[in-house]
Design an enzyme around this catalytic site. Structure first.
Site, PDB file in Angstrom:
ATOM      1  N   PHE A 117      -7.219   4.759   3.821  1.00  0.00           N
ATOM      2  CA  PHE A 117      -8.293   3.826   4.156  1.00  0.00           C
ATOM      3  C   PHE A 117      -7.798   2.375   4.050  1.00  0.00           C
ATOM      4  CE2 PHE A 117      -8.699   3.351  -0.369  1.00  0.00           C
ATOM      5  CZ  PHE A 117      -9.256   2.102  -0.548  1.00  0.00           C
ATOM      6  N   GLU A 118      -6.765   2.126   3.170  1.00  0.00           N
ATOM      7  CA  GLU A 118      -6.217   0.775   3.065  1.00  0.00           C
ATOM      8  C   GLU A 118      -5.556   0.362   4.388  1.00  0.00           C
ATOM      9  OE1 GLU A 118      -3.602   0.781  -0.226  1.00  0.00           O
ATOM     10  OE2 GLU A 118      -5.152   1.334  -1.699  1.00  0.00           O
ATOM     11  N   LEU A 119      -4.836   1.288   5.026  1.00  0.00           N
ATOM     12  CA  LEU A 119      -4.248   1.002   6.341  1.00  0.00           C
ATOM     13  C   LEU A 119      -5.319   0.730   7.368  1.00  0.00           C
ATOM     14  CD1 LEU A 119      -1.900   0.796   8.310  1.00  0.00           C
ATOM     15  CD2 LEU A 119      -1.888   3.297   8.476  1.00  0.00           C
TER      16      LEU A 119
ATOM     17  N   SER B 189       0.863  -1.189   0.000  1.00  0.00           N
ATOM     18  CA  SER B 189       0.000   0.000   0.000  1.00  0.00           C
ATOM     19  C   SER B 189       0.893   1.230   0.000  1.00  0.00           C
ATOM     20  CB  SER B 189      -0.922   0.003   1.222  1.00  0.00           C
ATOM     21  OG  SER B 189      -1.705   1.187   1.250  1.00  0.00           O
TER      22      SER B 189
END
Length: 568
Positions: A487-489, A403
């Protein structure tokens, strides 16, 4: 009842057999005059052999298999009945070979005795006189030392003054051989006295003198025995103290127990009765004495004796006392004096022990520090050669999900410098990470634009893609923290707290950043608690292959066999 009946039947049969044996076996012995008449004195050790007058009086002590238990001895009662002598009930009577031994003979042993062998029987009459009747009875034992002269006389001969005696002969056990045999050159019998020109150890033994004496017309054999013991000469020297030497100072530690041992050599004495004492003299005239004399070992020089006393707890008063060891024998005495001196603690030894302990602790600390500093390298070495591949059979597609913030991500007040940084960040994620982790370490990475959708993925698909990976790597920078990729984290953090198949996160700090106020709470907490690997090189520079950085990244990656055993 049956056993009792058998017992009485056996006794009756045995009695019948003995009765028949008495009549047929002893009729010849009971009739007529005795074969021998012996006169002895009480309180002496004497024996009588089962030999007829015309037999040679040899081998009366022969205890071979053929002679053992072949001779039986019986006592004739006043009513002329006979009774077998029970050796087990008469501890003063023993049957050795073909002789009946009395040790010693007593007045009650007077009487008529019968002896029976396989081919003969004979009658012996014994008369025991009290020794008080002969005040001049000679000594019945002698002690001689080797290499000197000596003589023995028949003890009872002085009791026969005025009587006509004849045919005095000397014998010696064990074979009852004549004393004056041809092989005894150092011995001579002169006037019925045995003279030893030189005493040898072989001269020790029991000597028997027999002579004939007629009493009321009857021939009697007067028998007496003399014991000869041969040894070395008694010492003429007092005992010798072998240790401690006189005036010795013995080191002692205050409050500790102490053993004081005195060693003494006593030269040979036939009647050895040593006396050993420790005497403790204190300044206040208090005296303590300890004595023993039985801790001795005999050897060729004499007796080596030890006497030890124990001070349970050494006191200051003991350092002022005087200790005397005293030894005494029949010749004289000897003594030695010792004192105690205080033994200081061995500070040098303590310093050595302390230094060794400190050095050992420093080595342990240094070793622990080396292990701590190189822990990651140690773990990676173990993984490469000993650990199993944990990616086998876990139904995961990727080893790590990557990411990062793309260069076209929205960023307020974007400058050319920020654009360049974004480009480096994207280049690090899409080129450098795959080049090192995939090409060198056999990991399979998931990069959205490369492996999923060239134009990116929908938000709802990100969580599913992350769950298909064993790890999730996040390239953190200011653009990432404030951009839409955050938002991926957040989605990965949610996957990491699941109870089933939790996800492990790897944070790489690509550049410094400042957390905005609007950042979600779970993300802020993760940034503080999760381990973070900092990138300090440049993408195109010589630090791109930073071994320490890649070792830390591999440390958090799953265990998987690499292509080149961990070499970049």
């Amino acid at each position: 009842m049956l056993l009792l009946g058998l017992f009485f039947l056996f006794c009756n049969i045995k009695h019948t057999v003995l009765a028949e044996f008495d009549v047929s076996g002893f009729s010849n012995c009971l009739d007529g005059e005795p074969n021998y008449r012996y006169q002895v004195f009480a309180e002496e050790n004497v024996f009588f052999q089962c030999n007829l007058p015309f037999h040679e009086p040899l081998q009366i002590y022969n205890k071979s298999f053929f002679n053992e238990n072949k001779t039986q001895w019986f006592l004739q009662k006043p009513d002329r009945s006979i009774e077998e002598i029970d050796i087990s009930k008469n501890f003063k009577i023993s049957n050795i070979g073909r002789a009946l031994w009395f040790s010693p003979v007593e007045m009650r042993h007077s009487g008529t005795y019968l002896c029976r062998t396989e081919n003969m029987c004979m009658q012996i009459r014994i008369h025991v006189q009290p020794k008080e009747n002969c005040t001049k009875y000679g000594p019945s034992s002698h002690y001689f030392t080797t290499d000197i002269k000596g003589s023995i006389s028949c003890p009872s001969l002085n009791c026969q003054q005025g009587r006509n005696i004849s045919n005095l002969r000397w014998y010696k056990t064990a074979n009852f051989e004549d004393v004056q045999s041809p092989n005894r050159f150092s011995l001579a019998i002169i006037n019925d006295i045995v003279h030893f020109n030189v005493i040898y150890t072989e001269d020790a033994g029991t000597y028997i003198c027999d002579y004939l004496l007629y009493i009321d017309g009857k021939e009697w054999i007067v028998r007496a025995t003399t014991e000869v013991d041969v040894g070395v000469q008694d010492t003429q020297s007092p005992p010798e103290i072998l240790g401690p030497s006189n005036g010795t100072e013995i080191k002692a530690e205050l409050g500790k127990p102490l053993n004081l041992t005195c060693r003494i050599l006593f030269r040979f004495e036939r009647y050895f009765n040593p006396l050993i004492t420790w005497t403790l003299l204190y300044p206040n005239s208090k005296e303590e004495r300890f004595g023993r004399g039985d801790l001795c070992t005999t050897h060729f020089e004499g007796n080596d004796c030890f006497f030890t006393i124990t001070l349970n707890k050494v006191t200051m008063n003991d350092f002022k006392a005087t200790f005397y060891c005293h030894a005494q024998n029949s010749v004289g005495n000897a003594s030695t004096m010792v004192k105690l001196s205080r033994k200081e603690r061995d500070f040098v030894f303590l310093v050595y022990v302390l230094c060794a302990t400190v050095l050992l602790l420093l080595l342990l600390l240094a070793g622990s520090g080396m292990v701590y500093l190189n822990w990651i390298e140690i773990v990676l070495f173990y993984r490469n050669y000993l650990s199993n591949d944990e990616t086998i059979g876990d139904d995961k597609e990727f080893d790590a999900f990557i990411s990062y913030a793309t260069h076209n991500s929205e960023f307020s007040e974007e400058t050319r410098e920020n654009y360049c940084k974004s480009y480096d960040e994207e280049q690090f994620a899409t080129q450098m990470l795959p080049n090192v982790l995939e090409n060198n370490y056999n990991y399979k990475l998931c990069i959205l634009e490369r492996d999923i959708l060239p134009g990116g993925a929908y938000v709802e698909d990100i969580a599913k893609i992350i769950k298909r990976s064993r790890r999730a790597i996040f390239i953190l920078s200011q653009r990432y923290i404030t951009g839409p990729s955050l938002f991926e984290l957040q989605a990965a953090i949610t996957c990491s707290v699941e109870k089933e198949d939790p996800l492990k996160l790897i944070l790489i700090k690509f550049s410094s950043f400042k957390e905005p106020e609007s950042i979600p709470h779970v993300v802020k907490k993760a940034l503080k608690t999760l381990p973070m690997v900092s990138w300090k090189g440049d993408v195109d520079g010589k630090f791109a292959q930073n071994t320490q950085f890649w070792n830390r990244v591999r440390y958090y990656m799953p265990v998987k066999k690499s292509k080149n055993n961990g070499k970049i």
